[in-house]
Design a protein around this motif. Structure first.
Motif, short mmCIF file in Angstrom:
data_model
loop_
_atom_site.label_atom_id
_atom_site.label_comp_id
_atom_site.label_asym_id
_atom_site.label_seq_id
_atom_site.Cartn_x
_atom_site.Cartn_y
_atom_site.Cartn_z
N MET A 1 0.85 -1.19 0.00
CA MET A 1 0.00 0.00 0.00
C MET A 1 0.89 1.25 0.00
N LEU A 2 0.59 2.13 -0.91
CA LEU A 2 1.37 3.36 -1.04
C LEU A 2 1.01 4.36 0.07
N LYS A 3 2.02 5.03 0.56
CA LYS A 3 1.80 6.09 1.55
C LYS A 3 1.34 7.35 0.81
N GLU A 4 0.60 8.19 1.52
CA GLU A 4 0.04 9.40 0.91
C GLU A 4 1.12 10.30 0.32
N LYS A 5 2.25 10.41 0.98
CA LYS A 5 3.35 11.24 0.47
C LYS A 5 3.81 10.76 -0.90
N MET A 6 3.87 9.44 -1.10
CA MET A 6 4.30 8.88 -2.38
C MET A 6 3.22 9.09 -3.44
N ILE A 7 1.99 8.89 -3.05
CA ILE A 7 0.87 9.08 -3.99
C ILE A 7 0.87 10.53 -4.50
N GLU A 8 1.00 11.47 -3.58
CA GLU A 8 1.02 12.89 -3.95
C GLU A 8 2.19 13.20 -4.89
N ALA A 9 3.36 12.65 -4.58
CA ALA A 9 4.54 12.90 -5.40
C ALA A 9 4.39 12.28 -6.80
N LEU A 10 3.83 11.08 -6.87
CA LEU A 10 3.62 10.44 -8.18
C LEU A 10 2.58 11.18 -9.01
N ASN A 11 1.54 11.67 -8.37
CA ASN A 11 0.55 12.48 -9.10
C ASN A 11 1.18 13.76 -9.65
N LYS A 12 2.06 14.36 -8.86
CA LYS A 12 2.77 15.56 -9.33
C LYS A 12 3.65 15.21 -10.53
N GLN A 13 4.28 14.04 -10.48
CA GLN A 13 5.13 13.63 -11.60
C GLN A 13 4.31 13.34 -12.86
N ILE A 14 3.12 12.81 -12.69
CA ILE A 14 2.23 12.62 -13.85
C ILE A 14 2.03 13.96 -14.54
N ASN A 15 1.78 15.00 -13.74
CA ASN A 15 1.60 16.34 -14.29
C ASN A 15 2.86 16.81 -15.00
N GLU A 16 4.03 16.56 -14.41
CA GLU A 16 5.31 16.94 -15.04
C GLU A 16 5.47 16.24 -16.39
N GLU A 17 5.10 14.98 -16.46
CA GLU A 17 5.25 14.23 -17.70
C GLU A 17 4.27 14.72 -18.77
N PHE A 18 3.04 15.03 -18.37
CA PHE A 18 2.09 15.58 -19.33
C PHE A 18 2.53 16.97 -19.80
N GLU A 110 13.10 6.90 1.45
CA GLU A 110 12.72 7.37 2.80
C GLU A 110 11.57 6.53 3.36
N LEU A 111 10.60 6.20 2.50
CA LEU A 111 9.41 5.44 2.93
C LEU A 111 9.63 3.93 2.87
N LYS A 112 10.82 3.52 2.44
CA LYS A 112 11.13 2.10 2.26
C LYS A 112 10.11 1.44 1.32
N ASP A 113 9.74 2.17 0.28
CA ASP A 113 8.77 1.72 -0.71
C ASP A 113 9.54 1.06 -1.86
N ARG A 114 9.79 -0.23 -1.70
CA ARG A 114 10.62 -0.94 -2.66
C ARG A 114 9.95 -1.11 -4.02
N ALA A 115 8.65 -1.29 -4.05
CA ALA A 115 7.95 -1.46 -5.32
C ALA A 115 8.04 -0.20 -6.17
N THR A 116 7.80 0.95 -5.55
CA THR A 116 7.89 2.20 -6.29
C THR A 116 9.34 2.48 -6.68
N ASN A 117 10.26 2.19 -5.79
CA ASN A 117 11.68 2.38 -6.10
C ASN A 117 12.05 1.53 -7.32
N ASN A 118 11.56 0.31 -7.36
CA ASN A 118 11.83 -0.56 -8.51
C ASN A 118 11.28 0.06 -9.80
#
Length: 170
Positions: A1-18, A110-118
């Motif tokens: 399960m993704l932490k809110e901080k990661m979700i927010e950062a990934l959503n921001k990156q979606i915007n950067e990519e668009f 920082e969040l030890k989120d290995r799936a997202t890091n991968n």
């Protein structure tokens, strides 16, 4: 399960990519308007790839049961001071995106989120390629200087680029 901080950062990156896609589409239109159809083709394909990068993150968030929050995409620049300036701006933008990806990796670590890091390792590799491609074109432009004949040849070369879609689970 993704932490809110990661979700927010990934959503921001979606915007950067668009935004990247919009910027490169704008550059494509600029090149088309000044008669460089090969450069226009190269940038149009670049825009399509950036859209794919956004969708890869989009699909990842959905696969993790996270909410995708699409944000307003700012208006890109429309005019540049010539070919070198445009490609130079593309390189600067890719360097900015590289920093954004590096920041995402920092958050994942920082969040030890290995799936997202991968997942982000794919983006790191992609950014090395993106910067190299822009730098290579810029280097060629430096070499050719004011030669319209050489510019024509480079334009012809860039017209050969073909879009290859990525799969979102690459």
């Amino acid at each position: 399960m993704l932490k809110e901080k990661m979700i927010e950062a990934l959503n921001k990156q979606i915007n950067e990519e668009f935004y990247s896609s919009y910027l490169y589409l704008s550059m494509s239109a600029y090149f088309d308007n000044i008669g460089l159809k090969g450069f226009a083709n190269w940038m149009r394909i670049q825009a399509m790839e950036e859209r794919d990068h956004a969708m890869k993150l989009f699909d990842y968030l959905l696969s993790q049961g996270a909410e995708v929050k699409l944000m307003e995409i700012k208006e890109p620049q429309h005019k540049w001071d010539g070919v070198k300036d445009t490609i130079g701006e593309a390189l600067k933008h890719e360097q900015h995106i590289t920093q954004c990806i590096n920041n995402l990796v920092d958050i994942a670590e920082e969040l030890k989120d290995r799936a997202t890091n991968n997942l982000l390792q794919w983006y790191i590799d992609e950014q090395v390629e993106e910067e190299e491609n822009a730098r290579e074109i810029l280097d060629k432009l430096e070499l050719i200087g004011d030669s319209k004949q050489a510019l024509f040849m480079l334009d012809k070369d860039l017209a050969q680029r073909v879009y290859t879609p990525i799969t979102t689970n690459e």
